[in-house]
Design an enzyme around this catalytic site. Structure first.
Site, PDB file in Angstrom:
ATOM      1  N   LYS A  23       0.859  -1.176   0.000  1.00  0.00           N
ATOM      2  CA  LYS A  23       0.000   0.000   0.000  1.00  0.00           C
ATOM      3  C   LYS A  23       0.898   1.230   0.000  1.00  0.00           C
ATOM      4  CE  LYS A  23      -2.331   0.844   3.787  1.00  0.00           C
ATOM      5  NZ  LYS A  23      -3.378   0.764   4.824  1.00  0.00           N
ATOM      6  N   CYS A  41       0.643  14.701  -5.999  1.00  0.00           N
ATOM      7  CA  CYS A  41      -0.012  13.990  -7.098  1.00  0.00           C
ATOM      8  C   CYS A  41      -1.170  13.124  -6.618  1.00  0.00           C
ATOM      9  CB  CYS A  41       1.017  13.105  -7.802  1.00  0.00           C
ATOM     10  SG  CYS A  41       0.332  12.109  -9.132  1.00  0.00           S
ATOM     11  N   CYS A  43      -2.972  11.631  -9.421  1.00  0.00           N
ATOM     12  CA  CYS A  43      -3.293  10.918 -10.669  1.00  0.00           C
ATOM     13  C   CYS A  43      -2.452   9.661 -10.859  1.00  0.00           C
ATOM     14  CB  CYS A  43      -3.110  11.831 -11.871  1.00  0.00           C
ATOM     15  SG  CYS A  43      -1.394  12.103 -12.374  1.00  0.00           S
ATOM     16  N   CYS A  52       3.486  16.357  -7.491  1.00  0.00           N
ATOM     17  CA  CYS A  52       2.933  16.545  -8.833  1.00  0.00           C
ATOM     18  C   CYS A  52       4.007  17.138  -9.742  1.00  0.00           C
ATOM     19  CB  CYS A  52       1.749  17.514  -8.743  1.00  0.00           C
ATOM     20  SG  CYS A  52       1.113  18.082 -10.329  1.00  0.00           S
ATOM     21  N   HIS A  56      -0.518  15.056 -14.894  1.00  0.00           N
ATOM     22  CA  HIS A  56      -1.978  14.908 -14.935  1.00  0.00           C
ATOM     23  C   HIS A  56      -2.575  15.561 -16.182  1.00  0.00           C
ATOM     24  CE1 HIS A  56      -1.215  18.680 -12.669  1.00  0.00           C
ATOM     25  NE2 HIS A  56      -2.206  19.109 -13.421  1.00  0.00           N
TER      26      HIS A  56
HETATM   27 FE1  FES Z   1      -0.429  13.634 -10.803  1.00  0.00          FE
HETATM   28 FE2  FES Z   1      -0.255  16.255 -11.194  1.00  0.00          FE
HETATM   29  S1  FES Z   1      -1.743  15.196 -10.087  1.00  0.00           S
HETATM   30  S2  FES Z   1       1.087  14.721 -11.892  1.00  0.00           S
END
Ligand code: FES
Length: 75
Positions: A23, A41, A43, A52, A56
């Site tokens: 996890k 991040c 995504c 990030c 995304h």
């Molecule tokens: Fe994943 Fe921006 S939210 S790279």
């Protein structure tokens, strides 16, 4: 119209970040924030995960998804 994106069966949302861990958990001690703004991040495509790196935008364009980072702002 909203576009619904779902992971293929058995694929999951995380394509390749820290796959050896059961996890993936990250924590931030808020009192230690030194920068005025830090983006985390959500995504699972960032090359600098858990931060990030803007990946995304490419993911959203390719899939019709609408994911973006969690922003931590220093007061
Ligand atoms: Fe994943 Fe921006 S939210 S790279």
């Amino acid at each position: 119209a909203a576009v619904v994106v779902r992971a293929e069966a058995g694929q999951g949302i995380n394509p390749d970040i820290r796959k050896t861990e059961q996890k993936v958990v990250d924590s931030v001690v808020v009192t230690e924030l030194s920068k005025p703004l830090t983006a985390y991040c959500r995504c699972w495509r960032s090359g600098t995960f858990p931060l990030c790196d803007g990946s995304h935008a490419k993911h959203n364009k390719a899939t019709g998804d609408n994911v973006g980072p969690l922003l931590l702002k220093k007061q």
